[in-house]
Design a protein around this motif. Structure first.
Motif, mmCIF file in Angstrom:
data_model
loop_
_atom_site.group_PDB
_atom_site.id
_atom_site.type_symbol
_atom_site.label_atom_id
_atom_site.label_comp_id
_atom_site.label_asym_id
_atom_site.label_seq_id
_atom_site.Cartn_x
_atom_site.Cartn_y
_atom_site.Cartn_z
ATOM 1 N N PRO A 135 0.791 -1.228 0.000
ATOM 2 C CA PRO A 135 0.000 0.000 0.000
ATOM 3 C C PRO A 135 0.822 1.277 0.000
ATOM 4 C CG PRO A 135 -0.079 -1.098 2.148
ATOM 5 C CD PRO A 135 0.555 -2.057 1.203
ATOM 6 N N GLU A 136 2.099 1.163 0.330
ATOM 7 C CA GLU A 136 2.943 2.360 0.308
ATOM 8 C C GLU A 136 3.037 2.960 -1.095
ATOM 9 O OE1 GLU A 136 5.588 -1.313 -0.017
ATOM 10 O OE2 GLU A 136 3.876 -0.663 1.212
ATOM 11 N N ILE A 137 2.775 2.151 -2.115
ATOM 12 C CA ILE A 137 2.789 2.640 -3.500
ATOM 13 C C ILE A 137 1.768 3.756 -3.684
ATOM 14 C CG2 ILE A 137 2.270 2.004 -5.894
ATOM 15 C CD1 ILE A 137 3.377 -0.783 -5.283
ATOM 16 N N ILE A 138 0.625 3.625 -3.019
ATOM 17 C CA ILE A 138 -0.445 4.612 -3.173
ATOM 18 C C ILE A 138 -0.018 5.985 -2.671
ATOM 19 C CG2 ILE A 138 -2.826 5.163 -2.548
ATOM 20 C CD1 ILE A 138 -2.585 2.816 -4.429
ATOM 21 N N LEU A 139 0.891 5.999 -1.705
ATOM 22 C CA LEU A 139 1.343 7.285 -1.163
ATOM 23 C C LEU A 139 2.054 8.122 -2.216
ATOM 24 C CD1 LEU A 139 2.705 6.169 2.339
ATOM 25 C CD2 LEU A 139 0.467 7.134 1.778
ATOM 26 N N ASN A 140 2.593 7.480 -3.250
ATOM 27 C CA ASN A 140 3.288 8.210 -4.313
ATOM 28 C C ASN A 140 2.347 8.758 -5.376
ATOM 29 O OD1 ASN A 140 5.822 7.592 -3.165
ATOM 30 N ND2 ASN A 140 5.856 5.599 -4.183
ATOM 31 N N SER A 141 1.061 8.459 -5.236
ATOM 32 C CA SER A 141 0.099 8.857 -6.270
ATOM 33 C C SER A 141 -0.468 10.257 -6.071
ATOM 34 C CB SER A 141 -1.059 7.846 -6.316
ATOM 35 O OG SER A 141 -0.577 6.545 -6.606
ATOM 36 N N ASN A 142 -0.114 10.902 -4.971
ATOM 37 C CA ASN A 142 -0.553 12.276 -4.702
ATOM 38 C C ASN A 142 -2.078 12.422 -4.705
ATOM 39 O OD1 ASN A 142 2.176 13.296 -4.596
ATOM 40 N ND2 ASN A 142 2.215 13.165 -6.829
ATOM 41 N N LEU A 143 -2.765 11.433 -4.188
ATOM 42 C CA LEU A 143 -4.221 11.512 -4.115
ATOM 43 C C LEU A 143 -4.629 12.427 -2.963
ATOM 44 C CD1 LEU A 143 -5.086 7.744 -4.722
ATOM 45 C CD2 LEU A 143 -5.331 9.637 -6.323
ATOM 46 N N PRO A 144 -5.641 13.256 -3.168
ATOM 47 C CA PRO A 144 -5.983 14.287 -2.167
ATOM 48 C C PRO A 144 -6.429 13.752 -0.813
ATOM 49 C CG PRO A 144 -7.654 14.148 -3.895
ATOM 50 C CD PRO A 144 -6.492 13.343 -4.361
ATOM 51 N N GLU A 145 -6.996 12.531 -0.770
ATOM 52 C CA GLU A 145 -7.513 12.009 0.492
ATOM 53 C C GLU A 145 -6.570 11.006 1.158
ATOM 54 O OE1 GLU A 145 -11.366 10.418 -0.271
ATOM 55 O OE2 GLU A 145 -12.227 12.338 -0.874
ATOM 56 N N ILE A 146 -5.402 10.798 0.554
ATOM 57 C CA ILE A 146 -4.456 9.821 1.097
ATOM 58 C C ILE A 146 -3.284 10.555 1.739
ATOM 59 C CG2 ILE A 146 -2.960 7.870 0.585
ATOM 60 C CD1 ILE A 146 -5.951 7.285 0.283
ATOM 61 N N HIS A 147 -3.189 10.481 3.051
ATOM 62 C CA HIS A 147 -2.122 11.165 3.769
ATOM 63 C C HIS A 147 -1.178 10.200 4.486
ATOM 64 C CE1 HIS A 147 -4.461 14.754 2.954
ATOM 65 N NE2 HIS A 147 -5.510 14.186 3.539
ATOM 66 N N SER A 148 -1.655 8.980 4.734
ATOM 67 C CA SER A 148 -0.845 7.979 5.427
ATOM 68 C C SER A 148 -1.324 6.591 5.016
ATOM 69 C CB SER A 148 -0.949 8.141 6.944
ATOM 70 O OG SER A 148 -2.251 7.791 7.379
ATOM 71 N N LEU A 149 -0.576 5.568 5.407
ATOM 72 C CA LEU A 149 -0.960 4.197 5.073
ATOM 73 C C LEU A 149 -2.321 3.827 5.656
ATOM 74 C CD1 LEU A 149 2.391 2.202 5.461
ATOM 75 C CD2 LEU A 149 1.184 2.806 3.354
ATOM 76 N N ALA A 150 -2.692 4.452 6.743
ATOM 77 C CA ALA A 150 -3.987 4.171 7.367
ATOM 78 C C ALA A 150 -5.146 4.522 6.440
ATOM 79 C CB ALA A 150 -4.114 4.930 8.682
ATOM 80 N N ASP A 151 -4.906 5.463 5.510
ATOM 81 C CA ASP A 151 -5.958 5.872 4.570
ATOM 82 C C ASP A 151 -6.140 4.867 3.436
ATOM 83 O OD1 ASP A 151 -6.436 8.300 5.955
ATOM 84 O OD2 ASP A 151 -4.664 9.175 4.974
ATOM 85 N N VAL A 152 -5.146 4.005 3.221
ATOM 86 C CA VAL A 152 -5.232 2.998 2.158
ATOM 87 C C VAL A 152 -5.885 1.758 2.767
ATOM 88 C CG1 VAL A 152 -3.977 1.814 0.327
ATOM 89 C CG2 VAL A 152 -3.075 3.951 1.261
ATOM 90 N N ASP A 153 -7.174 1.863 3.004
ATOM 91 C CA ASP A 153 -7.891 0.815 3.724
ATOM 92 C C ASP A 153 -8.862 0.081 2.799
ATOM 93 O OD1 ASP A 153 -9.763 2.775 3.279
ATOM 94 O OD2 ASP A 153 -10.037 3.301 5.391
ATOM 95 N N ASP A 154 -9.693 -0.774 3.376
ATOM 96 C CA ASP A 154 -10.659 -1.536 2.582
ATOM 97 C C ASP A 154 -11.611 -0.625 1.821
ATOM 98 O OD1 ASP A 154 -9.579 -3.909 3.426
ATOM 99 O OD2 ASP A 154 -11.083 -4.299 4.975
ATOM 100 N N HIS A 155 -12.010 0.464 2.435
ATOM 101 C CA HIS A 155 -12.919 1.406 1.775
ATOM 102 C C HIS A 155 -12.271 1.988 0.519
ATOM 103 C CE1 HIS A 155 -16.083 4.298 1.227
ATOM 104 N NE2 HIS A 155 -15.253 5.314 1.368
ATOM 105 N N PHE A 156 -10.984 2.298 0.598
ATOM 106 C CA PHE A 156 -10.261 2.824 -0.562
ATOM 107 C C PHE A 156 -10.324 1.835 -1.717
ATOM 108 C CE2 PHE A 156 -6.325 2.761 -3.030
ATOM 109 C CZ PHE A 156 -6.292 4.056 -3.533
ATOM 110 N N PHE A 157 -10.064 0.567 -1.446
ATOM 111 C CA PHE A 157 -10.050 -0.428 -2.523
ATOM 112 C C PHE A 157 -11.455 -0.760 -3.006
ATOM 113 C CE2 PHE A 157 -5.779 -1.165 -0.783
ATOM 114 C CZ PHE A 157 -5.056 -1.076 -1.971
#
Length: 291
Positions: A135-157
């Motif tokens: 999920p750390e890959i998502i942090l490089n995508s500069n998405l407005p609602e992603i600030h930490s690994l905790a944001d890359v959760d089941d709801h995100f997927f």
């Protein structure tokens, strides 16, 4: 052959129950190769009609663990297909430019034209597979609602699964047939193929140290595939889970599914109007009158 057993249309896929090998599948290798050859002929003939008419496009998606046989599958199944109406796209780690766009941007750029057959050797599903394991890959995508690994959760997927379902529905409405294949290889067979790549000099180039690193996440990848397939298998765009330990049998299944799906399309060469036929007659006569 009956391929329904490999098709999933809803939330009923259990990866541990899906076979990676079909018993006695190698017992009739000569017969298997003969049927594959027949299927490939059908695919080549259908492509000619598709290309002439330009009403439909075919998108074939291959996903798999490393060493499952995607490259050899593509090379064999589409051998003899006219390259003018055929393309393969291979999606690797996103570039800096691609990360500045939405994750489907690079996918749209590689879509086949209507009339063509396109193959995705890995695809937009990487964004709910590799990124779910890492999920750390998502942090490089500069998405407005992603600030930490905790944001890359089941709801995100779940939202990404919805994106993919809607995207494939959109493609279907626009004349594309989307065929999704997961080449399901066992961990033991992957190990055997990795060793073959290491021990065979002419196969050394196929091996990467990254392959071994990713193998350590085998269970996580299996879970990610199960979730992705269950969330994105629909009636119109099902998933086909192909036992891939035996490469020849997996080619038979894929070629059979592809052939039967293409045969459902109302393909035919364009017919000319009386006026156009008259022009052909005039052109023919002009050629005959040449001195």
């Amino acid at each position: 052959m009956d391929t329904k057993q490999y098709r999933y249309r809803g939330n009923d896929f259990q990866i541990k129950q899906a076979p990676t090998f079909v018993q006695d599948s190698t017992a009739e290798l000569k017969k298997i190769k003969k049927q594959i050859k027949k299927n490939l002929k059908h695919i080549r003939e259908a492509q000619k009609k598709m290309y002439a008419r330009r009403h439909y496009g075919i998108l074939v998606v291959f996903q798999a663990m490393d060493a499952a046989g995607k490259d050899s599958m593509i090379a064999h199944i589409f051998s003899g297909v006219n390259p003018v109406g055929f393309k393969v796209a291979n999606f690797k780690q996103p570039t800096a430019q691609e990360l500045r766009h939405d994750y489907l941007w690079r996918i749209n750029r590689e879509l086949p034209l209507r009339g063509d057959i396109g193959v995705f050797n890995r695809s937009y599903y990487e964004d709910v597979l590799v990124s779910r394991v890492h999920p750390e890959i998502i942090l490089n995508s500069n998405l407005p609602e992603i600030h930490s690994l905790a944001d890359v959760d089941d709801h995100f997927f779940e939202k990404r699964y919805q994106d993919i379902r809607e995207y494939e529905k959109y493609l279907t409405r626009n004349g594309y047939v989307v065929l999704k294949f997961f080449l399901h290889v066992s961990k033991e067979e992957q190990k055997r193929r990795f060793l073959a790549r290491i021990d065979t000099p002419e196969k050394n180039w196929k091996f990467s140290a990254a392959d071994i690193r990713e193998r350590q996440y085998w269970d996580q990848y299996q879970a990610a595939y199960e979730k992705a397939i269950n969330a994105t298998a629909t009636k119109d765009n099902p998933w086909y889970v192909i036992p891939a330990d035996d490469k020849w049998y997996s080619r038979l299944i894929v070629s059979d599914i592809l052939t039967k799906r293409i045969e459902k399309l109302p393909l035919a060469y364009p017919t000319l109007s009386p006026a156009e036929q008259a022009k052909l007659g005039a052109a023919r006569q002009e050629l005959l009158n040449e001195k």
